[in-house]
Scaffold this motif. Structure first.
Motif, mmCIF file in Angstrom:
data_model
loop_
_atom_site.group_PDB
_atom_site.id
_atom_site.type_symbol
_atom_site.label_atom_id
_atom_site.label_comp_id
_atom_site.label_asym_id
_atom_site.label_seq_id
_atom_site.Cartn_x
_atom_site.Cartn_y
_atom_site.Cartn_z
ATOM 1 N N ASP A 1 0.823 -1.222 0.000
ATOM 2 C CA ASP A 1 0.000 0.000 0.000
ATOM 3 C C ASP A 1 0.855 1.268 0.000
ATOM 4 O O ASP A 1 0.384 2.336 0.389
ATOM 5 C CB ASP A 1 -0.941 0.043 1.215
ATOM 6 N N LYS B 1 2.345 6.909 2.043
ATOM 7 C CA LYS B 1 1.408 5.868 2.433
ATOM 8 C C LYS B 1 0.274 6.506 3.222
ATOM 9 O O LYS B 1 0.509 7.322 4.116
ATOM 10 C CB LYS B 1 2.112 4.799 3.276
ATOM 11 N N ALA B 2 -0.979 6.147 2.896
ATOM 12 C CA ALA B 2 -2.136 6.713 3.584
ATOM 13 C C ALA B 2 -3.284 5.713 3.523
ATOM 14 O O ALA B 2 -3.357 4.886 2.618
ATOM 15 C CB ALA B 2 -2.552 8.042 2.954
ATOM 16 N N SER B 3 -4.189 5.825 4.495
ATOM 17 C CA SER B 3 -5.330 4.902 4.562
ATOM 18 C C SER B 3 -6.296 5.098 3.405
ATOM 19 O O SER B 3 -7.092 4.214 3.093
ATOM 20 C CB SER B 3 -6.075 5.094 5.889
ATOM 21 N N THR B 4 -6.228 6.258 2.749
ATOM 22 C CA THR B 4 -7.130 6.538 1.630
ATOM 23 C C THR B 4 -6.681 5.879 0.328
ATOM 24 O O THR B 4 -7.412 5.910 -0.664
ATOM 25 C CB THR B 4 -7.230 8.057 1.398
ATOM 26 N N ARG C 1 -5.458 2.219 -1.045
ATOM 27 C CA ARG C 1 -5.274 0.802 -0.722
ATOM 28 C C ARG C 1 -5.116 -0.023 -2.005
ATOM 29 O O ARG C 1 -5.810 0.196 -2.976
ATOM 30 C CB ARG C 1 -6.456 0.274 0.099
ATOM 31 N N LYS C 2 -4.175 -0.957 -1.966
ATOM 32 C CA LYS C 2 -3.845 -1.812 -3.117
ATOM 33 C C LYS C 2 -3.590 -0.970 -4.368
ATOM 34 O O LYS C 2 -4.254 -1.123 -5.397
ATOM 35 C CB LYS C 2 -4.956 -2.826 -3.381
ATOM 36 N N SER D 1 -9.307 0.827 -2.778
ATOM 37 C CA SER D 1 -9.964 2.032 -2.258
ATOM 38 C C SER D 1 -10.882 2.673 -3.295
ATOM 39 O O SER D 1 -11.549 3.667 -2.999
ATOM 40 C CB SER D 1 -8.906 3.051 -1.801
ATOM 41 N N GLN E 1 -7.556 13.123 -3.094
ATOM 42 C CA GLN E 1 -8.367 12.192 -3.877
ATOM 43 C C GLN E 1 -9.005 12.955 -5.026
ATOM 44 O O GLN E 1 -9.728 13.915 -4.818
ATOM 45 C CB GLN E 1 -9.435 11.550 -3.000
#
Length: 372
Positions: A261, A277-280, A282-283, A302, A317
């Motif tokens: 990620d 790297k951020a939670s928003t 993914r893959k 995501s 985003q």
């Protein structure tokens, strides 16, 4: 009044004097209001220059001078037999200044239908759109998204694409093929195979004659070729090449780690520059540069497209599932025509228009990056 007394009757004189008094009273009030408000004042506009400006003009003899400097050429040549010159090492170029990505906005123009398992995309200088389908080979569309033809690729799964010139692309074989393939899009034939020493190849990029390749269980390699054999290999440390993607520009290389990620940036010596790297996100899968070295990444898990600044310090985003972005794998930014293509793993691909708006002294400067 004199004419009224000579011509009119007494009653007419009485009524006339009454109307004249009312009219005169009304005009008197109007003139008084103009006087009190200052509307009758004389206004003079005068421009007074600062005395220091006059002194500056008198003391300035010239506004500058022209200097001519001679610098060595940054063009490198590879001579026959000189294997040390085969690996592309970019000249010392100042890192681009990161521009504010918050001013970049996007708008969906249109979408078009695709097949399943779309893992790569590209756009040729001619405007042709190419999608790599892991099952069916390469799908070719015109610039408006109308399907034209399919190029069947035997003995490999079509995974990632890299543009070489107006008619040539490089294809990686994913988990099926252990070669890189040069394809002539006009004749729809393989014109060259690059032996990858039994490495399964995923994401691929091409920069000034060198290949940057994500490999299964062998990380990411920067390499050149000599008569079909791999030479001068540099490895990017600490990154997993399996199912991952790569992109390059004149200054650096960016890698999207499907399993980690993380987005990592390296120079052409293989040295790590930064990690995002951020939670928003993914893959992450497909990754690409725009003309200002900003980075666009397709987040497959995501369901979004994330825009990262060239220094890795800021991100936003750009698109999400509300725009139809569902499990996106492939993304490509064509710097010649400023065209961005995004393709979901199944069913749809998209063309997008972005707007860069800069506020300067309350004036809006709008630049359109035209997408199809």
């Amino acid at each position: 009044m004199l004419h009224l007394s000579k011509k009119a009757s007494s009653l007419q004189i009485f009524m006339g004097i009454r109307e004249l008094k009312e009219s005169a009273s009304s005009e008197e009030k109007h003139i008084k209001s103009l006087h009190c408000s200052g509307s009758l004042n004389n206004i003079t506009i005068e421009c007074i220059f600062d005395d220091q400006l006059k002194t500056l003009i008198e003391n300035t003899k010239n506004l500058g001078k022209v200097e001519v400097k001679n610098a060595e050429s940054e063009i490198s040549f590879s001579w026959v037999g000189d294997k040390a010159a085969q690996l592309y090492i970019p000249p010392l170029i100042a890192q681009p200044i990161a521009k504010p990505i918050k001013d970049i906005h996007s708008k969906l123009v249109h979408s078009f239908k695709t097949c399943t398992r779309i893992t790569g995309c590209a756009m040729l200088p001619t405007g042709k759109i190419l999608l790599s389908d892991y099952n069916y080979g390469i799908l070719k569309y015109d610039k408006n998204g109308r399907f034209e033809s399919r190029i069947a690729i035997k003995s490999c799964g079509a995974f990632s694409l890299a543009v070489v010139d107006a008619k040539t692309v490089i294809l990686s074989g994913g988990g099926w093929g252990q070669n890189l393939y040069h394809l002539d899009i006009n004749t729809e034939t393989i014109v060259k195979k690059v032996d990858m020493n039994n490495w399964y190849c995923y994401g691929v990029s091409f920069q000034n004659g060198s290949y940057i390749v994500c490999t299964h269980n062998h990380g990411v390699k920067i390499l050149s070729t000599s008569q079909g054999s791999v030479t001068n290999v540099i490895s990017l440390s600490g990154v997993d090449g399996s199912n991952s993607y790569i992109a390059s520009c004149q200054n650096c290389i960016v890698h999207s780690g499907f399993n980690s990620d993380a987005i990592t940036c390296f120079n052409f010596k293989g040295e790590l520059l930064w990690t995002y790297k951020a939670s928003t996100l993914r893959k992450p899968c497909g990754i690409t540069f725009d003309s200002d070295s900003n980075i666009y990444v397709a987040g497959s898990a995501s369901n979004n497209i994330v825009l990262i600044s060239s220094d890795g310090m800021n991100a936003k985003q750009l698109l999400d599932s509300s725009h139809g972005i569902l499990d996106p794998r492939a993304i490509y930014f064509d710097k010649k025509d400023n065209v961005l293509i995004v393709a979901n793993y199944q069913g749809s691909a998209f063309c997008i228009r972005c707007f860069l708006i800069i506020f300067n002294n309350l004036k809006i400067k709008q630049f359109q990056i035209h997408f199809l």
